[in-house]
Write an enzyme that holds these catalytic residues in place. Structure first.
Site, PDB file in Angstrom:
ATOM      1  N   TYR A 171       0.821  -1.272   0.079  1.00 39.17           N
ATOM      2  CA  TYR A 171      -0.010   0.011   0.035  1.00 39.17           C
ATOM      3  C   TYR A 171       0.805   1.184   0.121  1.00 39.17           C
ATOM      4  O   TYR A 171       0.601   2.097  -0.943  1.00 39.17           O
ATOM      5  CB  TYR A 171      -0.824   0.058   1.318  1.00 39.17           C
ATOM      6  CG  TYR A 171      -1.751   1.018   1.106  1.00 39.17           C
ATOM      7  CD1 TYR A 171      -2.864   1.226   0.147  1.00 39.17           C
ATOM      8  CD2 TYR A 171      -1.817   1.961   2.259  1.00 39.17           C
ATOM      9  CE1 TYR A 171      -3.659   2.431   0.181  1.00 39.17           C
ATOM     10  CE2 TYR A 171      -2.898   3.215   2.184  1.00 39.17           C
ATOM     11  CZ  TYR A 171      -3.707   3.267   1.309  1.00 39.17           C
ATOM     12  OH  TYR A 171      -4.377   4.393   1.148  1.00 39.17           O
TER      13      TYR A 171
ATOM     14  N   VAL B  48      -8.670   1.672  13.059  1.00 36.88           N
ATOM     15  CA  VAL B  48      -8.814   1.788  14.670  1.00 36.88           C
ATOM     16  C   VAL B  48     -10.289   2.434  14.995  1.00 36.88           C
ATOM     17  O   VAL B  48     -10.908   1.875  15.966  1.00 36.88           O
ATOM     18  CB  VAL B  48      -7.953   2.637  15.051  1.00 36.88           C
ATOM     19  CG1 VAL B  48      -7.644   4.330  14.495  1.00 36.88           C
ATOM     20  CG2 VAL B  48      -7.977   2.637  16.819  1.00 36.88           C
TER      21      VAL B  48
ATOM     22  N   ASN C 250     -13.101  -0.066  14.156  1.00 35.92           N
ATOM     23  CA  ASN C 250     -12.942  -1.085  15.300  1.00 35.92           C
ATOM     24  C   ASN C 250     -13.318  -0.932  16.647  1.00 35.92           C
ATOM     25  O   ASN C 250     -14.449  -1.668  17.240  1.00 35.92           O
ATOM     26  CB  ASN C 250     -11.572  -1.680  15.296  1.00 35.92           C
ATOM     27  CG  ASN C 250     -11.043  -2.658  14.414  1.00 35.92           C
ATOM     28  OD1 ASN C 250     -11.766  -3.133  13.408  1.00 35.92           O
ATOM     29  ND2 ASN C 250      -9.693  -2.944  14.379  1.00 35.92           N
TER      30      ASN C 250
ATOM     31  N   THR D 168       0.015   7.708  18.245  1.00 35.47           N
ATOM     32  CA  THR D 168      -1.056   8.911  17.977  1.00 35.47           C
ATOM     33  C   THR D 168      -1.491   8.959  16.507  1.00 35.47           C
ATOM     34  O   THR D 168      -0.654   8.537  15.584  1.00 35.47           O
ATOM     35  CB  THR D 168      -0.303  10.284  18.175  1.00 35.47           C
ATOM     36  OG1 THR D 168       0.783  10.390  17.164  1.00 35.47           O
ATOM     37  CG2 THR D 168       0.469  10.231  19.609  1.00 35.47           C
TER      38      THR D 168
ATOM     39  N   LYS E 110       3.825   7.708  15.251  1.00 33.25           N
ATOM     40  CA  LYS E 110       3.114   9.254  15.511  1.00 33.25           C
ATOM     41  C   LYS E 110       2.861   9.491  13.920  1.00 33.25           C
ATOM     42  O   LYS E 110       3.380   9.288  13.015  1.00 33.25           O
ATOM     43  CB  LYS E 110       4.311  10.206  15.913  1.00 33.25           C
ATOM     44  CG  LYS E 110       4.367  10.125  17.163  1.00 33.25           C
ATOM     45  CD  LYS E 110       5.277  11.073  17.652  1.00 33.25           C
ATOM     46  CE  LYS E 110       5.634  11.209  19.349  1.00 33.25           C
ATOM     47  NZ  LYS E 110       6.451  12.260  19.747  1.00 33.25           N
TER      48      LYS E 110
END
Length: 434
Positions: free
Chosen positions: A258, A300, A303, A323, A387
């Site tokens: 990707y 995330v 999920n 982060t 990050k």
């Protein structure tokens, strides 16, 4: 008296002259019209008529179409951008500094959106349709859903083509939004066999699909927008990330299909821009959330929301101190349209600079859905960036764009959509089983 005969044979007999008209006078064809105009002050009346008509059309106020004024009231700021491809006749008048004549209206643009049935693509289609454009969605439904665009079925300005962009496509359009590419980790890290297949598929979509769309843009003179990704920065050593940062990418990792695919797509796009003079735009998209996301796509936000609604523990990988920056989908769509209508190639970071750790995001989900939801820690995934935060100074200065929707405001809208789809599916399954 004798008659006197005189022989005159040596004299030629006189013959009457043949008829020949008078030669035409060359100045007569000019003199007659002039004499007609000058007679009875016709010239004065002609000049007066021209002056009156000029004053009438120049003083007549130009009114916008009432139908276009209320199509999308929240996007009036887009009117400040000029269209890259306008109606031919309107373009002739506008470029010469004149006004568009009465009765001649600029046509809505014809726009193709690859991946238009997906999460971001379907929201972009909604905005383009509301603006009055004719939209062609090209999607193979690998991750897209027909339900995302079904509300446009029957609209004469909407078309949908089931097609994979790795195969050539011939269309006549003004703009190309190239969004087609699976972006979910689930689709390229499910198991080893499917990983290899997904590697090939993702790479071919990014490279061959982008090549086909760039070739189409070159042939028909369309403007091309590539939706790249913040993954081109890899696990960044610079924070926050600016567009001039070249990134820190593992070229042989599980995410490289990707990451490197998008980097290659950016290279192709700039090569077509420099070598073939194709009008291109490049957007680097950071984490985006909102309605119509795939429920189990491994990202995330989706999920956490799906797990909280199902009363499952929220899965946090690693220590949860990684982060990310989360932007609502409407902000992203606004940025894409501003980039397409603007005059700057890019690349541009499109993301929300508000930075959250994974634990902070889990807490926001708990506050929004279920305060009693538990958090479960698991080993971190390979090549997971530590990050990720965009520097959007360039987008602010050149596009006049910045995100408006905060996480705590946008997340409930996504939760409402997920709740309806999750519990709706369960009810259907229960009815079928019974």
């Amino acid at each position: 008296m004798a008659s006197e005969l005189i022989f005159r044979g040596h004299e030629s007999q006189l013959t009457p002259d043949a008829y020949s008209p008078k030669p035409t006078k060359p100045w007569l064809s000019v003199a007659r019209p002039l004499r007609y105009i000058l007679r009875e002050q016709r010239l004065i009346f002609t000049l007066v008529g021209i002056i009156i008509a000029t004053l009438f059309f120049s003083l007549l106020p130009s009114r916008p179409s009432p139908a276009a004024s209320h199509l999308y009231p929240t996007t009036t700021h887009l009117s400040s951008f000029s269209s890259p491809r306008r109606d031919f006749f309107a373009d002739k008048f506008v470029s010469s500094g004149g006004k568009i004549p009465l009765g001649l209206k600029t046509k809505g643009r014809r726009i193709v959106v690859t991946g238009g049935a997906g999460f971001v693509g379907s929201h972009l289609v909604d905005r383009l349709m509301a603006r009055g454009d004719s939209v062609i969605v090209v999607d193979n439904f690998f991750t897209g859903r027909k339900e995302n665009v079904m509300h446009h079925f029957g609209n004469p300005r909407f078309e949908m083509i089931r097609h994979d962009v790795v195969e050539p496509l011939l269309l006549e359009v003004d703009q190309i939004y190239h969004l087609a590419c699976p972006a979910s980790p689930v689709h390229y890290k499910f198991n080893p066999v499917k990983t290899i297949i997904s590697f090939f598929y993702l790479t071919s979509t990014n490279v061959v699909g982008t090549l086909n769309m760039l070739g189409l843009a070159k042939r028909i003179g369309a403007r091309f927008l590539l939706t790249s990704t913040s993954e081109v920065y890899g696990d960044p050593l610079q924070h926050p990330q600016v567009e001039t940062y070249w990134g820190n990418v593992n070229p042989i990792g599980v995410r490289s299909c990707y990451d490197e695919g998008k980097r290659t797509a950016e290279t192709l796009t700039m090569d077509y821009h420099r070598g073939a003079e194709v009008e291109v735009r490049i957007a680097r998209i950071f984490n985006t959330y909102g309605p119509r996301m795939c429920i189990d796509d491994g990202r995330v936000v989706s999920n956490f929301v799906a797990q909280a609604l199902r009363k499952e523990p929220l899965t946090v990988y690693g220590d949860g101190k990684q982060t990310r920056s989360f932007q609502y989908v409407s902000d992203l769509v606004e940025g894409l349209m501003r980039l397409m209508e603007g005059e700057h190639v890019g690349p541009f970071n499109l993301g929300n600079p508000g930075e959250f750790t994974m634990l902070e995001l889990a807490q926001v989900v708990q506050e929004t859905i279920d305060p009693n939801a538990k958090i479960e820690f698991k080993p971190n995934t390979e090549d997971d960036p530590h990050k990720r935060k965009p520097d959007i100074t360039k987008a602010k200065d050149l596009l006049g764009w910045e995100p408006k929707v905060a996480l705590r405001k946008g997340l409930p809208l996504m939760v409402s959509d997920f709740r309806q789809r999750i519990f709706g599916d369960q009810k259907e399954d229960g009815a079928t089983t019974a």
